[in-house]
Design a protein around this motif. Sequence first.
Motif, mmCIF file in Angstrom:
data_model
loop_
_atom_site.group_PDB
_atom_site.id
_atom_site.type_symbol
_atom_site.label_atom_id
_atom_site.label_comp_id
_atom_site.label_asym_id
_atom_site.label_seq_id
_atom_site.Cartn_x
_atom_site.Cartn_y
_atom_site.Cartn_z
ATOM 1 N N THR A 201 -48.352 -73.135 -31.609
ATOM 2 C CA THR A 201 -47.391 -73.701 -31.059
ATOM 3 C C THR A 201 -46.395 -74.523 -31.713
ATOM 4 N N THR A 202 -47.093 -76.017 -31.849
ATOM 5 C CA THR A 202 -45.989 -76.834 -32.729
ATOM 6 C C THR A 202 -46.815 -76.977 -33.738
ATOM 7 N N GLU A 203 -47.742 -76.637 -34.290
ATOM 8 C CA GLU A 203 -48.426 -76.495 -35.624
ATOM 9 C C GLU A 203 -47.763 -76.089 -36.789
ATOM 10 N N VAL A 204 -46.781 -75.147 -36.586
ATOM 11 C CA VAL A 204 -46.187 -74.704 -37.598
ATOM 12 C C VAL A 204 -44.696 -74.843 -37.384
ATOM 13 N N SER A 205 -43.812 -75.378 -38.188
ATOM 14 C CA SER A 205 -42.450 -75.631 -37.968
ATOM 15 C C SER A 205 -41.638 -74.203 -38.020
ATOM 16 N N VAL A 206 -40.719 -74.219 -37.204
ATOM 17 C CA VAL A 206 -39.642 -72.900 -36.847
ATOM 18 C C VAL A 206 -39.073 -72.703 -38.234
ATOM 19 N N ALA A 207 -39.058 -73.674 -39.043
ATOM 20 C CA ALA A 207 -38.425 -73.587 -40.334
ATOM 21 C C ALA A 207 -39.065 -72.934 -41.562
ATOM 22 N N ASN A 208 -40.655 -72.908 -41.216
ATOM 23 C CA ASN A 208 -41.540 -72.527 -42.200
ATOM 24 C C ASN A 208 -41.520 -70.850 -42.193
ATOM 25 N N PRO A 209 -41.324 -70.177 -43.415
ATOM 26 C CA PRO A 209 -41.154 -68.826 -43.369
ATOM 27 C C PRO A 209 -42.437 -68.201 -42.618
ATOM 28 N N ALA A 210 -43.802 -68.680 -42.586
ATOM 29 C CA ALA A 210 -44.907 -68.045 -42.086
ATOM 30 C C ALA A 210 -44.720 -68.174 -40.591
ATOM 31 N N TYR A 211 -43.991 -68.950 -39.935
ATOM 32 C CA TYR A 211 -43.826 -69.116 -38.393
ATOM 33 C C TYR A 211 -43.451 -67.633 -37.991
ATOM 34 N N HIS A 212 -42.153 -67.155 -38.308
ATOM 35 C CA HIS A 212 -41.613 -66.072 -38.050
ATOM 36 C C HIS A 212 -42.661 -64.768 -38.241
ATOM 37 N N GLY A 213 -43.198 -64.753 -39.492
ATOM 38 C CA GLY A 213 -44.265 -63.666 -39.747
ATOM 39 C C GLY A 213 -45.162 -63.563 -38.714
ATOM 40 N N GLY A 214 -45.824 -64.802 -38.635
ATOM 41 C CA GLY A 214 -46.826 -65.029 -37.682
ATOM 42 C C GLY A 214 -46.793 -64.681 -36.229
ATOM 43 N N MET A 215 -45.405 -65.100 -35.724
ATOM 44 C CA MET A 215 -45.134 -64.950 -34.421
ATOM 45 C C MET A 215 -44.622 -63.304 -34.372
ATOM 46 N N GLY A 216 -44.014 -62.735 -35.302
ATOM 47 C CA GLY A 216 -43.713 -61.382 -35.264
ATOM 48 C C GLY A 216 -44.888 -60.335 -34.841
ATOM 49 N N GLN A 217 -45.826 -60.836 -35.837
ATOM 50 C CA GLN A 217 -47.193 -59.884 -35.580
ATOM 51 C C GLN A 217 -47.713 -60.340 -34.354
ATOM 52 N N PHE A 218 -47.736 -61.280 -33.757
ATOM 53 C CA PHE A 218 -48.370 -61.579 -32.628
ATOM 54 C C PHE A 218 -47.764 -60.975 -31.574
ATOM 55 N N TYR A 219 -46.259 -60.900 -31.231
ATOM 56 C CA TYR A 219 -45.773 -60.052 -30.158
ATOM 57 C C TYR A 219 -45.884 -58.640 -30.641
#
Length: 241
Positions: free
Chosen positions: A67-85
């Motif tokens: 949730t808040t552990e990874v910043s939205v600005a971190n490229p890993a955020y979008h990759g991880g959330m995309g896989q989650f969805y």
Amino acid sequence: MTRGKLQVVGVGPGDPELMTVRAVRLVQAAKVVAYFCRHDRPGHARTIARAHIAPDAEELRLEYPFTTEVSVANPAYHGGMGQFYDNCARNLAQRLEKGQDVVLLCEGDPFLYGSAMYLFDRLKAGFETEIVPGIMAMNGCWTQAHLPITHGDDVLCVLPATLPEEKLTNWLEQADAAVIMKTGRNMPQVKRALEKAGRLADAVYVERGTQENTRMCALQEQADNVPYFSLVLLPGRKGVR
């Protein structure tokens, strides 16, 4: 076999009495109820709707990888959330393909910064969908604060606090009225942006709006450490009529 229907249900900002009649009816009839949550919590939408979930309903916990552990600005955020969805959509699709209807709960309104819309995007082409709008956090908060937000021909701007500070300041300078969401750790830059725009004195802070432990005060009086479920209200011009 007839495929099931995906029913995305907005359950409102927090007060269970602010659920719509349609939302209550669909949740009560649901055989499969899905909702987003942290691994260690029941989920805000589930908490709002819990009185209406049938004891024999199957509950699908869609647990965020972070949730808040990874910043939205971190490229890993979008990759991880995309896989989650993607994984969540496959999970729901398994039930839908078996002919089961699935009620997907979402706090507030599903199409305003709601996680549920990302599953809708992934599933709408293959399955029948129904969207139930919900009362949003912003109008729940400005109503509870007795704060008329727009007057006459005011322009209302809804801003995520995650914007770069310069952009946030520019929008605040242009808008007559504004709602700043996703405050949390971004509160220091929200205050700076409002001060640069000359609007800090008019801003109102609301925490956990419509819930039992609601707090509200002038933003200038609020410390920078705030929870996720908080926002800032900036009313428009007053007395134009």
